[in-house]
Structure formats: C-alpha cells, structure tokens
Design a protein around this motif. Sequence first.
Motif, PDB file in Angstrom:
ATOM      1  N   LEU A   1     -92.601 -36.761  21.205  1.00 20.40           N
ATOM      2  CA  LEU A   1     -91.330 -37.010  21.874  1.00 20.40           C
ATOM      3  C   LEU A   1     -91.359 -36.574  23.331  1.00 20.40           C
ATOM      4  O   LEU A   1     -90.755 -37.205  24.199  1.00 20.40           O
TER       5      LEU A   1
ATOM      6  N   ASP B   1     -92.351 -38.967  26.105  1.00 23.11           N
ATOM      7  CA  ASP B   1     -91.313 -39.907  26.521  1.00 23.11           C
ATOM      8  C   ASP B   1     -91.802 -41.351  26.650  1.00 23.11           C
ATOM      9  O   ASP B   1     -91.514 -42.022  27.647  1.00 23.11           O
TER      10      ASP B   1
ATOM     11  N   GLN C   1     -82.838 -40.614  22.107  1.00 21.13           N
ATOM     12  CA  GLN C   1     -83.891 -41.472  22.635  1.00 21.13           C
ATOM     13  C   GLN C   1     -83.439 -42.931  22.689  1.00 21.13           C
ATOM     14  O   GLN C   1     -83.697 -43.635  23.671  1.00 21.13           O
TER      15      GLN C   1
ATOM     16  N   ARG D   1     -84.972 -46.135  24.580  1.00 24.20           N
ATOM     17  CA  ARG D   1     -86.212 -46.133  23.811  1.00 24.20           C
ATOM     18  C   ARG D   1     -86.036 -46.946  22.529  1.00 24.20           C
ATOM     19  O   ARG D   1     -84.944 -47.067  21.997  1.00 24.20           O
TER      20      ARG D   1
END
Length: 557
Positions: free
Chosen positions: A445, A448, A476, A481
């Motif tokens: 995580l 990124d 996220q 994301r």
Amino acid sequence: MSASLLELRGVTVTLPEGDRPVLAGADLAVEEGELLLVSGPTGSGKSTLLGVVAGLVPRFTGGDLSGDLLLDGVSIVHTPPRERAAAVGYVGQDPAAGFVTDTVEEELAYGMEQLGLPPATMRRRVEETLDLLGIAELRDRDLRTLSGGQQQRVAIGAVLTTHPRLLVLDEPTSALDPTAAEDVLATLTRLVHDLGVSVLLAEHRLERVVPFADRVALLRGDGTVEVGDPAAVLAGSPVVPPIVELGRAAGWHPLPLTVRDARRRAKGLDLEWRDLDAPAPSGSGYSTSESVGRAGSGGERIETTDAAVATHGLVVQRGDRAVLTDVSLTLAAGSVTALMGRNGSGKSTLLWTLQGSQKRSGGTLAVAGHDTARLAAEERRRWVGLLPQTAADLLYLETVDEECAAGGPRCRPILDSLVPGIPGDRHPRDLSEGQRLALALSLVLAADPPVLLLDEPTRGLDYAAKHALARLLRDQSHRGRTVLVATHDVEFTAQVADEVVVLADGEVVSSGPVRRVVAESPSFAPQVTKVLGPPWLRVDEVVAVLAARQPVPGVAP
C-alpha cells in the motif's frame, strides 16, 4: 466429565526479543471429544499456544517456557514433537511448509509410513480421507499445483490418516471457500461426535466456527486465557463475529450463535431499509452511488471510458488444463472489486496474469493502459502492487523497522493502523501470521500504485484489523486507485466491495453490485444478509437504524 485429555498448567512463554510474555500463567484443559475454539486479537498468542501443545514452542522458535503440559495426566512438556505425533496431529497456518512428498496420495500416506502401519490399513485410510474431505479428484496431483485452499485440505487429511486423539489446527479454514470451510468443519464435528476425537482450533473467522464449538478460549492481550461457554465468553470479548455484534446492538440475551437463532430474534426488530433515509444502493456499502466496474464472460466485450483494468477473452493454460477460459473483465478507476469463487477456480492465477508474471495463452489485457506481460519487473511494480497469498515472500530484511524504512515514510503508519504495537526490532519471521501479512500489505500500500491486486489479504487478521483494512482500501479507491481483492471472506467483501466477480472453473459466472451478487448465493451471503435478507449487508447499517429510533431527550414523540 472424565479427566482431561490435555492440560496446560501455568504455562508462560517469552519469545526471543520479546519484552513481555506471550502467554502468562495460562491454564487450559481440553476434554475428550470436544471442539475447543481458541480466539483472540491478532498477535495475542494463539499460534504460540498451539505450538506449545504440538511441541514446536520453544523448540523451534526459541525463547523460554515454564509451567507444565500433560497428556492423560502425564507430563509431555519436554517430549519432542515426533514422539507426540501419534496422539497429537498438528496443521499450521502455512500447510505447504509441512509437505514432504510430491503428490496428494503420497502425502496422505507419509505419516502412516512413519508410524509403521500395515499397507492394507494405509490404503483404506487414504481412501476414507480422500472421500471425507472431498479431494478424491486431487489424488494424483502435484502438491505444488494446488490452490492454497486445496493444500490446506490435503494438510488436514495427512494428519487425519494417522488417527490422532487430538487435532491441533491453526486457522484451518482461512484459505477455504465458504462451502469447503463448512465441509471441513462438518467433518471435524463428525470426528468429535462419532469418534471422540478432540479438536483444539484457532480461527479468526469466528462466524464460521462458533456454531460448532463446545467451548471458547479467549486470549487476552496480557497473556492470560479465559475459557467458558461460547455465548458467555463472547459477551465480553473484543473479538466477535457479526452475528454476535448484531445481538449486542439489538440487546439480545443470551447472544445468538447461529443464523437460525438470530433470524428468530430479528423478527422483533421490524427493520425496513427506508429507515436509513436512503434508497437501497446497488453498489458499495459505503455509498449510494452506482458502481462503474463491470465484468463479463462468454467473449463479450464490455466498454467503459475510465477502465483501469480490462481483459478480453483471457486464456491461461497449465499443461493440458485450462485454468482461465475466455475471461473478460473491466474494472473502473476508483472501484473496489471482490473476486470470489471456489478453491481452484482461478482467482490467484487471474491476479498473477494481470500483474504480468503469469503467461497467458490467449486474449488481451491492459492494466493502467499497459500490457503488463510486456513490461520489465521494475516497471510492473510502478503500475501494479500485488500481495501474494504467501505474504512473507515480500519480507526479506532483518527487522520490522528495516522493512518499514525500505517501504517509505507511509509504511509504518499504515502498519500501525492495521495491527498497532508491533516492536520495530522484531524479526519478521517471529511475527504471527496476521502480523506478517499486515507488514507485507503495508509495503504494498505504501508504494501507492494505481492498481492494487490483493490475494486473501485478511488471513490471520482479527475483526478490528479487517475494519481498518477496509477503511484503507476505501480511501485508496476514493483517491482513484483500482482495487481487486481475491477473497473467501464474505464478511470482508460486505464491508469493502463495490462489485463482486465470481469465478468457477476459470470462467466468470456472476458479476455485479455487491448487494445483488451476495444475495444470489447462500454461500457468499454475509451473516447480516442471512438474518435480515437483502439489501442488508453489515451490522453498522442496523446500528444506524436503531440509533435513529432512539428518542431525543426533551422532545415529545
């Protein structure tokens, strides 16, 4: 009740580099013919306790152990594991680490060979175990080609063939799909009830196991153990399944331990979805907006303008066996999708194919606009972060602090949000399975990447850690994301997913908004949906309705 089969008396364990005991004066008795469930937060010492019983702690972990361990009233605290094996069968959290042969049938027979059993007995027991666990079709398979869930069933079978009096199982359903988990637990229950085998079982997914447990042993953070009736222990536990959480919110006494009991109680709640003052959403449990990721099968091409992940007609072959067949999948930027299906359905293969490491036989794919199979490894990591099932594969440094430093400034805060308080000087191999997973997940995580692929990210995590992970993944997605989570954890899916894609035999057989897909199949429905029906998914939705009904002081109804 007769004398206990196994007793821990004042057991204290301090592991290397530990600043406090993992177990502190722990007392525990396992009776003949009972299933005793060991519960507690991530890192509370469940695996350590089981390791003491199996003889692995401190022999293979280091550290100090005091107190006594008795089998049939005879101390075995200094007895080596191999001399306990005839009476105590152990399966750890990583079943593949214990395999010593090449094929399923050989592995089932190996333990009996070491005990010197006659060939006719060995043959009969192998056949019985293959049928008992529903793995007869895997008989000749190479163990390395099995899915994580299939490996777990084989590991349990290899222990069962030796007919131990006590089965010690660490997270035995963590890699199993819901149906397979029910089958394994039903098998264990038959062994307990029909043959008088005792089972000592640690598990984080309590919703699966509590209905089968005779008693619960709750490990507290201070190393002590509370043992008692499941409803009584769970009433004060910080770690409870959704059905118990629902009972607490509704003020039910005693607390329900089965869906049937909760459904009977729920009739008095008179809940209506409109009480939430919002229409029933078709997508995420966190938003009433429509989800934009979609999936298809049968060769149909599905177009979206903001797709971050797209495949068309994806095919993966292993030898003469098709692992993925004609998979077409479209995931939008800013979405969280749960990838579900039976063990061996192709979930992990799909993740590795999207990441680019698994060679495909046909079809096209694009991840963040790139065909990852054509990218160098360094370039893949820029666009795609993948957490494998064996999360420890990502850990190679000497301490937690070194791993976090290598992961960048965001790594340690993410780790503390998932599992707080892990000492920085601890070696990753000395962490619990859940702590290692949280550390590996934090590394992924913290990098990124625009696309996150997570393979069973909740194994070994308690409910608090899973709630924290759900918040992180939602954050996220809100930042644009794209998250694809392969999971058997239906309760986690209810918390985090916008969409669900279901695989079967390498094909997409169902896809769509989470509330619709989980309601279509009893296997994938979370406990709240089973109790209240769709579109309910989570306990916090019920809590919101009940809170809204509370009268405001000083205001007339």
